[in-house]
Write an enzyme that holds these catalytic residues in place. Sequence first.
Site, PDB file in Angstrom:
ATOM      1  N   LYS A 116     -35.161  50.572 117.338  1.00 34.86           N
ATOM      2  CA  LYS A 116     -36.434  51.093 116.840  1.00 34.86           C
ATOM      3  C   LYS A 116     -37.114  51.991 117.868  1.00 34.86           C
ATOM      4  CE  LYS A 116     -37.600  47.535 113.422  1.00 34.86           C
ATOM      5  NZ  LYS A 116     -36.286  46.909 113.354  1.00 34.86           N
ATOM      6  N   GLU A 200     -46.799  48.043 118.773  1.00 35.29           N
ATOM      7  CA  GLU A 200     -47.470  49.101 118.022  1.00 35.29           C
ATOM      8  C   GLU A 200     -48.846  48.632 117.562  1.00 35.29           C
ATOM      9  OE1 GLU A 200     -43.725  51.397 115.875  1.00 35.29           O
ATOM     10  OE2 GLU A 200     -44.919  49.973 114.734  1.00 35.29           O
ATOM     11  N   HIS A 235     -43.519  39.295 106.575  1.00 32.56           N
ATOM     12  CA  HIS A 235     -42.960  40.633 106.780  1.00 32.56           C
ATOM     13  C   HIS A 235     -41.694  40.873 105.974  1.00 32.56           C
ATOM     14  CE1 HIS A 235     -45.861  41.036 110.006  1.00 32.56           C
ATOM     15  NE2 HIS A 235     -45.370  39.958 110.588  1.00 32.56           N
ATOM     16  N   ARG A 292     -28.415  51.943 105.571  1.00 29.85           N
ATOM     17  CA  ARG A 292     -27.592  51.227 104.599  1.00 29.85           C
ATOM     18  C   ARG A 292     -28.262  51.314 103.238  1.00 29.85           C
ATOM     19  NH1 ARG A 292     -31.065  46.998 103.975  1.00 29.85           N
ATOM     20  NH2 ARG A 292     -32.130  46.214 105.832  1.00 29.85           N
TER      21      ARG A 292
END
Length: 672
Positions: A116, A200, A235, A292
């Site tokens: 990420k 973040e 999440h 994917r």
Amino acid sequence: MFTKILIANRGEIACRVAATARRMGIKTVAVYSEADAGAKHVAVCDEAVLIGPAAAKESYLRADKIIEVALATGAQAIHPGYGFLSENARFAEACAKAGLVFIGPPASAISAMGSKSAAKELMEKAEVPLVPGYHGENQDAEFLQQQADKITYPVLLKASAGGGGKGMRIVEQSADFKAALASCKREAINSFGDDKVLVERYLTRPRHIEIQVFADTQGECVYLFERDCSVQRRHQKVLEEAPAPGMTPERRRAMGEAAVAAAKAVGYVGAGTVEFIANQDGSFYFMEMNTRLQVEHPVTEMITGLDLVEWQLLVASGQPLPLKQEQLQLSGHALEARIYAENPDKGFLPSTGTLRHLHTPAASEFTVSQSSTSIVRIDSGVRQGDAISPFYDPMIAKLIVWGQDRQQALAAMATALAQYQIVGLASNVKFLQRLVASKAFSEADLDTGLIERHQDTLFPAGTPVAIEVFALAAASLLLSERNATHNAGSDPWTSTDGWRLNGSLQRRLAFVDDGQASPLDVTYETGRWLLRHEQFDSQTFKQMSVLEQDGNFIEISLGDRTVAGTVVRAGEQFHVFYGGSQHTLGYVDPLLHAGDTEAEGGRLTAPMPGKIVALLVSQGEQVKKGAPLLIMEAMKMEHTIAAPADGLVEELLYAVGDQVSESAQLLVFKPV
């Protein structure tokens, strides 16, 4: 085009890929673990090969074994599905070295987007909008906390190599940072073998909107519109839909072009999803790219009329994209609900067990065609009688509906959920019914905190079960007893159907509703029964007789009404499906429980099979109510066991790393 492919996955996605391959005339090879020997995906493929024990790391994650099987069976390509090896760059490289086509992007693209933090740097260069945060290499806890303090709270900790909602923590204040970081890193290393995290800014009331992209080997790349995946728990996505409510053509184009730029920045090929976090004001930021096919790809198929697996196979064989951007059209609205074996009332804890009863709405499998009416589609990898084990994701099915607009799709979803019947383990069907019917979702007031924000609506206090439910359960019990008597012969002295030489039998059925006794009085009469319950006047009996019985389906007359439903008995539980809802009643057989004593106190047990990953207290330690005692890991998610009251930890029965079974006593706890 390929003549044979190997599907390196299991469950519904393996069945999904096999269906398209079969339609295209392509033979399929399934691989399976010892736990999946009788699984549906094994049955639907042309060949199937055992690759190892139940644990994924010894079977579905054995890249060498899977490649060996592909070569031995003459497969020309490997479709990885999602999860397992689908985003493993080394596996893609190994396929190429073995002369096999990896039906997915090149290894370089997987590597570029697999981290990420590295992906954020690439996106910054490609001028794709980014959320403020730290995505660097320094993983020192003090340094990361300093970065979080600079970003300002709340912040989101996220495993750099993560996905599927694992390895993520929201931190509300600086004082909580280090404990959240340790937990996040622990879950990340267990799930992905890499504990690197990024930090973040956590946006309040954000929406999760993703763009489906497709690229071919000729350099063409298109976006197939968007999906709104804002409704999440832990999440992880619960409901997905396409198109995103409130999306304007201008914003759709801007997000689509940003997604295409992201894909081209890494030389992407095949199906991919660029995920954005979007503010309520319309601004959006790159979050990550999944290299994917996504779990929620069916909603895109339904609004475009395209088969994305077919596109994957075409592109992987070297053919160009079937359509250009200007040829793609959006039609209608689609919703997907993930039917999981889990208990929403217990923090969405995964559930294991056998699907003793499974009834679904009338539906087609894997359809992408559209019509003037609504469509119901079910993608599933299990059947009645199959087991949901602790080794893999607890998904039972994906329920997908399509309508001409969102209102019609919502109505179709509500109807389909009302027809879903599951017995043998806990499921989220009732929760999904409440979610779809909620004011926030029906009015498209969406953000990733919707479930937490509407706890009172989505997790209401229990309401009394209707008398019709008790009557149906009683009818099922009384019929089974009468049938047992008939099967045993004609001896009246062993009869259990209520026959008496003189007079009538009166009996109390000890039903339990949500832990509360709710007895039902029954008087036997020829050809019928009389029922009395606290919901009636205390002196009033209602007549009940059976009009029809067909398997688990029962239709009765109750007073002057006709009542019909499905009743499934599982041990001492009666599962009653009536009025579009499932109700579970306990039944206490007085003969079976005549010698019962009170349950032993001071026990804390495992809510599911799993592994002990952390002990947070010591033997002999005094703790307060709610204090965390230990952490279990199951299905790659962490679950904290807390003290039920102030008390003393008298004995710890397991060590870190030990595997425990469901309901196993974890420690000896003495309330004080």
